[in-house]
Design a protein around this motif. Structure first.
Motif, PDB file in Angstrom:
ATOM      1  N   ASN A  45      80.462  11.323 123.272  1.00 17.07           N
ATOM      2  CA  ASN A  45      81.518  11.965 122.485  1.00 17.07           C
ATOM      3  C   ASN A  45      81.895  13.359 122.979  1.00 17.07           C
ATOM      4  O   ASN A  45      82.642  14.068 122.328  1.00 17.07           O
ATOM      5  N   THR A  46      81.417  13.731 124.161  1.00 16.41           N
ATOM      6  CA  THR A  46      81.850  15.009 124.721  1.00 16.41           C
ATOM      7  C   THR A  46      83.279  14.931 125.231  1.00 16.41           C
ATOM      8  O   THR A  46      83.883  15.944 125.545  1.00 16.41           O
ATOM      9  N   VAL A  47      83.814  13.725 125.308  1.00 16.20           N
ATOM     10  CA  VAL A  47      85.235  13.547 125.597  1.00 16.20           C
ATOM     11  C   VAL A  47      85.866  12.958 124.338  1.00 16.20           C
ATOM     12  O   VAL A  47      85.313  12.056 123.714  1.00 16.20           O
ATOM     13  N   ASP A  48      86.993  13.526 123.922  1.00 10.74           N
ATOM     14  CA  ASP A  48      87.689  13.069 122.723  1.00 10.74           C
ATOM     15  C   ASP A  48      89.032  12.498 123.143  1.00 10.74           C
ATOM     16  O   ASP A  48      89.950  13.247 123.497  1.00 10.74           O
ATOM     17  N   VAL A  49      89.149  11.183 123.137  1.00 14.55           N
ATOM     18  CA  VAL A  49      90.366  10.502 123.573  1.00 14.55           C
ATOM     19  C   VAL A  49      91.534  10.865 122.666  1.00 14.55           C
ATOM     20  O   VAL A  49      92.642  11.124 123.143  1.00 14.55           O
ATOM     21  N   GLU A  50      91.281  10.916 121.365  1.00 16.58           N
ATOM     22  CA  GLU A  50      92.338  11.189 120.401  1.00 16.58           C
ATOM     23  C   GLU A  50      92.938  12.584 120.585  1.00 16.58           C
ATOM     24  O   GLU A  50      94.147  12.753 120.581  1.00 16.58           O
ATOM     25  N   ASP A  51      92.085  13.583 120.772  1.00 17.11           N
ATOM     26  CA  ASP A  51      92.554  14.957 120.922  1.00 17.11           C
ATOM     27  C   ASP A  51      92.817  15.350 122.373  1.00 17.11           C
ATOM     28  O   ASP A  51      93.390  16.397 122.639  1.00 17.11           O
ATOM     29  N   GLY A  52      92.328  14.530 123.318  1.00 14.67           N
ATOM     30  CA  GLY A  52      92.509  14.846 124.731  1.00 14.67           C
ATOM     31  C   GLY A  52      91.664  16.020 125.189  1.00 14.67           C
ATOM     32  O   GLY A  52      92.057  16.748 126.094  1.00 14.67           O
ATOM     33  N   THR A  53      90.505  16.216 124.564  1.00 17.10           N
ATOM     34  CA  THR A  53      89.638  17.335 124.937  1.00 17.10           C
ATOM     35  C   THR A  53      88.370  16.819 125.610  1.00 17.10           C
ATOM     36  O   THR A  53      87.959  15.686 125.408  1.00 17.10           O
ATOM     37  N   ASP A  54      87.764  17.677 126.410  1.00 18.14           N
ATOM     38  CA  ASP A  54      86.553  17.326 127.141  1.00 18.14           C
ATOM     39  C   ASP A  54      85.612  18.526 127.121  1.00 18.14           C
ATOM     40  O   ASP A  54      85.878  19.534 127.764  1.00 18.14           O
ATOM     41  N   LEU A  55      84.517  18.398 126.352  1.00 21.28           N
ATOM     42  CA  LEU A  55      83.558  19.500 126.268  1.00 21.28           C
ATOM     43  C   LEU A  55      82.879  19.781 127.598  1.00 21.28           C
ATOM     44  O   LEU A  55      82.385  20.881 127.824  1.00 21.28           O
ATOM     45  N   LEU A  56      82.853  18.785 128.478  1.00 18.56           N
ATOM     46  CA  LEU A  56      82.225  18.965 129.787  1.00 18.56           C
ATOM     47  C   LEU A  56      83.269  19.210 130.876  1.00 18.56           C
ATOM     48  O   LEU A  56      82.959  19.134 132.057  1.00 18.56           O
ATOM     49  N   GLY A  57      84.487  19.510 130.480  1.00 17.40           N
ATOM     50  CA  GLY A  57      85.582  19.693 131.426  1.00 17.40           C
ATOM     51  C   GLY A  57      85.474  20.945 132.276  1.00 17.40           C
ATOM     52  O   GLY A  57      86.120  21.052 133.310  1.00 17.40           O
ATOM     53  N   THR A  58      84.666  21.887 131.829  1.00 19.73           N
ATOM     54  CA  THR A  58      84.472  23.117 132.592  1.00 19.73           C
ATOM     55  C   THR A  58      82.975  23.356 132.779  1.00 19.73           C
ATOM     56  O   THR A  58      82.154  22.821 132.030  1.00 19.73           O
ATOM     57  N   GLU A  59      82.638  24.158 133.760  1.00 19.55           N
ATOM     58  CA  GLU A  59      81.233  24.514 133.988  1.00 19.55           C
ATOM     59  C   GLU A  59      80.660  25.197 132.743  1.00 19.55           C
ATOM     60  O   GLU A  59      79.521  24.943 132.355  1.00 19.55           O
ATOM     61  N   ALA A  60      81.454  26.080 132.131  1.00 22.65           N
ATOM     62  CA  ALA A  60      80.988  26.792 130.939  1.00 22.65           C
ATOM     63  C   ALA A  60      80.753  25.823 129.784  1.00 22.65           C
ATOM     64  O   ALA A  60      79.774  25.954 129.042  1.00 22.65           O
ATOM     65  N   GLY A  61      81.642  24.860 129.613  1.00 20.34           N
ATOM     66  CA  GLY A  61      81.482  23.864 128.552  1.00 20.34           C
ATOM     67  C   GLY A  61      80.231  23.024 128.751  1.00 20.34           C
ATOM     68  O   GLY A  61      79.480  22.774 127.804  1.00 20.34           O
ATOM     69  N   LEU A  62      80.001  22.603 129.990  1.00 25.45           N
ATOM     70  CA  LEU A  62      78.806  21.825 130.306  1.00 25.45           C
ATOM     71  C   LEU A  62      77.555  22.664 130.057  1.00 25.45           C
ATOM     72  O   LEU A  62      76.584  22.190 129.458  1.00 25.45           O
ATOM     73  N   ALA A  63      77.581  23.924 130.486  1.00 24.99           N
ATOM     74  CA  ALA A  63      76.422  24.806 130.299  1.00 24.99           C
ATOM     75  C   ALA A  63      76.132  25.011 128.811  1.00 24.99           C
ATOM     76  O   ALA A  63      74.967  24.995 128.384  1.00 24.99           O
ATOM     77  N   GLU A  64      77.171  25.164 128.002  1.00 24.77           N
ATOM     78  CA  GLU A  64      76.993  25.363 126.559  1.00 24.77           C
ATOM     79  C   GLU A  64      76.419  24.102 125.910  1.00 24.77           C
ATOM     80  O   GLU A  64      75.501  24.171 125.098  1.00 24.77           O
ATOM     81  N   TRP A  65      76.956  22.938 126.285  1.00 29.45           N
ATOM     82  CA  TRP A  65      76.463  21.677 125.723  1.00 29.45           C
ATOM     83  C   TRP A  65      75.011  21.465 126.133  1.00 29.45           C
ATOM     84  O   TRP A  65      74.172  21.091 125.319  1.00 29.45           O
ATOM     85  N   ALA A  66      74.695  21.701 127.396  1.00 31.63           N
ATOM     86  CA  ALA A  66      73.328  21.527 127.893  1.00 31.63           C
ATOM     87  C   ALA A  66      72.371  22.464 127.165  1.00 31.63           C
ATOM     88  O   ALA A  66      71.269  22.059 126.773  1.00 31.63           O
TER      89      ALA A  66
END
Length: 181
Positions: A45-66
């Motif tokens: 669910n780190t990618v949201d098809v409905e909203d078109g968002t990706d929590l892992l789309g950037t290095e910062a997003g991936l680092a925050e999720w990790a």
């Protein structure tokens, strides 16, 4: 209760509070109760098809999720590739998985897979669920505009939507209108 996207809170598995505009109930990896299915569903669910968002789309997003899971981010491109492959797997596909090393270890409870990176943790959870015969209960919502991942806890494993109240109701209303036309 709903999260900001009209889904019941119980299906919201966003590990980073506020990342999708909603607070979360998901524990970190060291918290009691985080299961393999919770980790895998959260990862999918780190990618949201409905909203078109990706929590892992950037290095910062991936680092925050990790960091929310006490993991190392690892390679962003490989992590997103594994997520795409695992989303395909849970819908019945036979994707090629990028090569990732998993580390088996023994303790008093038996053999387990240890992981350092997000990609390793997601694959380890998938392997465990596969061995247990429970991977078939990790599903993506049948609504094409949604495709939200969830773990099917229904008795017979036949749940088709992330939320019967939202996506299921929309589909049933469409079917009803089509029959009336």
């Amino acid at each position: 209760m709903s999260d900001g996207r009209n889904r019941p809170k119980v299906v919201q598995n966003d590990p980073v509070p506020g990342a999708s505009g909603a607070e979360t109930d998901s524990p970190g990896p060291d918290a009691p109760g985080l299961s393999d299915e919770d980790l895998l569903v959260d990862f999918l669910n780190t990618v949201d098809v409905e909203d078109g968002t990706d929590l892992l789309g950037t290095e910062a997003g991936l680092a925050e999720w990790a960091a929310a899971y006490g993991l190392e981010p690892g390679d962003a491109t490989a992590t997103r590739s594994i997520r795409t492959a695992l989303r395909s797997l849970v819908t019945g596909g036979r994707p090629e998985l990028p090569s990732v090393t998993l580390h088996p270890s023994c303790d008093g409870d038996g053999v387990s897979l240890t992981s350092d990176t997000v990609a390793e943790a997601a694959l380890a959870a998938t392997v465990v669920l596969s061995i247990q015969g429970r991977i078939k209960r990790v599903k993506l919502c049948n609504a094409e505009t949604c495709q939200y991942a969830y773990y099917d806890r229904s008795r017979n494993g036949s749940r088709a939507w992330c939320s019967m109240e939202i996506c299921g109701n929309r589909q049933k209303a469409r079917s009803f209108r089509a029959k009336q036309a």
